[in-house]
Design a protein around this motif. Structure first.
Motif, PDB file in Angstrom:
ATOM      1  N   MET A 137      40.768  -3.238   2.281  1.00  0.00           N
ATOM      2  CA  MET A 137      39.563  -3.957   1.833  1.00  0.00           C
ATOM      3  C   MET A 137      39.728  -4.316   0.359  1.00  0.00           C
ATOM      4  O   MET A 137      40.003  -3.442  -0.476  1.00  0.00           O
ATOM      5  CB  MET A 137      38.319  -3.095   2.022  1.00  0.00           C
ATOM      6  N   VAL A 166      39.357   1.780   4.125  1.00  0.00           N
ATOM      7  CA  VAL A 166      38.170   1.875   4.975  1.00  0.00           C
ATOM      8  C   VAL A 166      38.500   2.764   6.161  1.00  0.00           C
ATOM      9  O   VAL A 166      39.532   2.594   6.816  1.00  0.00           O
ATOM     10  CB  VAL A 166      37.708   0.489   5.468  1.00  0.00           C
ATOM     11  N   ALA A 211      33.935   2.747   2.938  1.00  0.00           N
ATOM     12  CA  ALA A 211      34.954   2.198   2.047  1.00  0.00           C
ATOM     13  C   ALA A 211      35.119   3.116   0.840  1.00  0.00           C
ATOM     14  O   ALA A 211      34.133   3.625   0.297  1.00  0.00           O
ATOM     15  CB  ALA A 211      34.559   0.797   1.593  1.00  0.00           C
ATOM     16  N   ARG A 212      36.375   3.336   0.427  1.00  0.00           N
ATOM     17  CA  ARG A 212      36.674   4.165  -0.734  1.00  0.00           C
ATOM     18  C   ARG A 212      37.515   3.358  -1.724  1.00  0.00           C
ATOM     19  O   ARG A 212      38.513   2.742  -1.342  1.00  0.00           O
ATOM     20  CB  ARG A 212      37.466   5.418  -0.346  1.00  0.00           C
ATOM     21  N   TRP A 236      32.414   5.429  -3.229  1.00  0.00           N
ATOM     22  CA  TRP A 236      32.292   5.525  -1.768  1.00  0.00           C
ATOM     23  C   TRP A 236      31.110   4.655  -1.370  1.00  0.00           C
ATOM     24  O   TRP A 236      30.016   4.789  -1.949  1.00  0.00           O
ATOM     25  CB  TRP A 236      32.030   6.962  -1.324  1.00  0.00           C
ATOM     26  N   ALA A 296      30.778   0.478   4.539  1.00  0.00           N
ATOM     27  CA  ALA A 296      31.693  -0.656   4.658  1.00  0.00           C
ATOM     28  C   ALA A 296      30.970  -1.951   4.981  1.00  0.00           C
ATOM     29  O   ALA A 296      31.500  -3.038   4.760  1.00  0.00           O
ATOM     30  CB  ALA A 296      32.756  -0.367   5.717  1.00  0.00           C
ATOM     31  N   GLU A 297      29.764  -1.843   5.512  1.00  0.00           N
ATOM     32  CA  GLU A 297      28.995  -3.034   5.882  1.00  0.00           C
ATOM     33  C   GLU A 297      27.675  -3.061   5.116  1.00  0.00           C
ATOM     34  O   GLU A 297      27.117  -2.028   4.733  1.00  0.00           O
ATOM     35  CB  GLU A 297      28.706  -3.035   7.388  1.00  0.00           C
TER      36      GLU A 297
END
Length: 460
Positions: A1, A14, A19-20, A87, A90-91
């Protein structure tokens, strides 16, 4: 990502809908010409910068004297120590944000500790940002020709970076809660008192951090000790000629001879004494959740063996130094029958340094303030409800080796669900789930079993 920031693109990872982005620089490396100088923006980079590993940590030495068994240290070499981890879900977009300032007496700590993994916050719809800032002599020296409070200036720079960039990671720049524990909690208090606080964050959490006026001359004292030890003047030019390694070694020698590092009121970014400013209305319109553990003192006294070495003479000396009436100590003895002098001194210290100042601040602020106390007792090294025991419950990271080291094998997940849930609720909804402070002085007590909201009138 891949996400685009003001300085360039960063590539994170991800997994499981989270997500990180790790080790993302928010300011230039504070070395070379930038040593002992205010943070400046990081130069732009070209191409995509990898953000899948923890970044360098501020110079520090691991804990010792028994504390190393329960307080881990992560040391990662490198100069770009002014970095942060993110952190995020992701969406989606517009998620509330929590910016975490680690503690460690302004000499230790980093965002690389597993305890501060932000997975659970992102799982629950919060963007968690953890920040590294300059520590010890690099961040809090008081030099004749350099700005003071550089570590606090780093924190301000990180909050400005978040304001300008967090939307790209799905966060809401106008819904930022700044939080910290111990020295990080004290940093939150300093930021809360800053005239531009509302431009940087909308809420605050102070965990076991000092909120009262600090000792006069504290920070300057250790700087002078270090200058004499090194045989140099207390100037930026002289300190900058000392390597970071030698300066850290000197700092380690001198910390035991002083009260340690602290902030210096008078100039940006700490224009006035934070404790005094907060008591006279600074930050009063910003919602605050704050509290402490029931037995803060046990972290420093139980694992180190000092608890049993404290005598009634130490207790008497403390009572006289802090002008505590004899009847207060007598009442403390009655309330804790069988307690030794070490426990009584610890209780008195917790009361003077945290419990009273926090409740005085809550009285001054009135509404929009929530108080808590963490009372669950760890069986490890006779810690009890010591300083820092609550951290893995706040972050819901009970599955880590670090959590077992400080909380033991039978750590209650239901307490983590309750406590972490309260922090998430505060960040997302602006209230943690119990009554705000009023004339009844409600305090949420976190324990397992037991706990709940208590007021002074509830005491027998």
């Amino acid at each position: 990502m891949i996400v685009k920031t003001a300085q360039g693109e960063v590539r994170g990872s991800v997994a499981g809908g989270i997500a990180r982005f790790l080790g993302v620089p928010y300011a230039a490396a504070p070395y070379g010409d930038d040593r002992f100088a205010p943070p400046r923006p990081h130069d732009p980079w070209y191409g995509v910068r990898e953000a899948t590993r923890m970044g360098p940590t501020p110079p520090q030495v691991p804990y010792a004297g028994g504390l190393e068994n329960i307080l881990p240290s992560v040391i990662i070499d490198g100069e770009e120590i002014l970095n942060l981890n993110i952190w995020a879900p992701a969406e989606g977009t517009g998620h509330p944000v929590m910016v975490w300032l680690p503690g460690g007496a302004l000499t230790r700590g980093s965002n690389a500790l597993a305890t501060y993994d932000g997975h659970a916050f992102a799982r629950d719809g919060v963007v968690l940002v953890s920040v590294n800032y300059r520590l010890g002599a690099e961040g809090f020296s008081v030099l004749d020709d350099a700005p003071a409070n550089l570590g606090v200036a780093d924190q301000v720079a990180a909050l400005r970076w978040v304001r300008d960039n967090i939307a790209a990671f799905g966060g809401a720049p106008d819904r930022v809660t700044v939080a910290g524990q111990s020295a990080g909690g004290g940093a939150v208090a300093s930021l809360l008192a800053h005239p531009s606080a509302k431009e940087l964050f909308s809420q605050a959490v102070i965990q076991s951090g000092p909120v009262g006026p600090g000792p006069a001359g504290r920070a300057r004292r250790i700087t002078d000790l270090m200058a004499r030890d090194l045989g140099i003047p207390a100037t930026r030019e002289a300190f900058a000629r000392v390597s970071p390694e030698d300066l850290l070694a000197c700092q380690t020698r001198m910390v035991g001879r002083s009260q340690g590092f602290g902030v210096v009121p008078g100039d940006e970014p700490v224009p006035s004494d934070p404790g005094a400013a907060l008591l006279t209305g600074a930050g009063a319109d910003i919602p605050v959740m704050m509290g402490h553990t029931s037995e803060e003192y046990r972290l420093w006294l139980a694992p180190t063996g000092k608890l049993e070495k404290i005598t009634w003479l130490h207790l008497l000396a403390a009572r006289l130094r802090f002008k505590v009436p004899r009847k207060e100590v007598a009442a403390l003895r009655r309330a804790r029958p069988g307690a030794g002098s070490g426990e009584l001194l610890g209780e008195l210290t917790t009361d003077l340094l945290l419990r009273r100042p926090m409740r005085a601040l809550a009285d001054a602020r009135g509404a929009r303030t929530w108080m808590y106390e963490f009372a669950w007792r760890s069986p490890v090294h006779d810690l009890g409800a010591a300083h820092a025991v609550e951290l893995n419950y706040v972050f819901d990271t009970l599955g880590t080796p670090e959590a077992e080291a400080i909380c033991g094998a039978d750590r209650p997940q239901e307490l983590a669900d309750l406590m972490h849930g309260a922090w998430v609720r505060f960040v997302r909804e602006g209230e943690p789930g119990w009554p705000a402070w009023d004339e009844g002085r409600p305090v949420m007590v976190f324990d397992s079993p037991g706990g709940g909201v208590l007021r002074p009138s509830d005491s027998p």
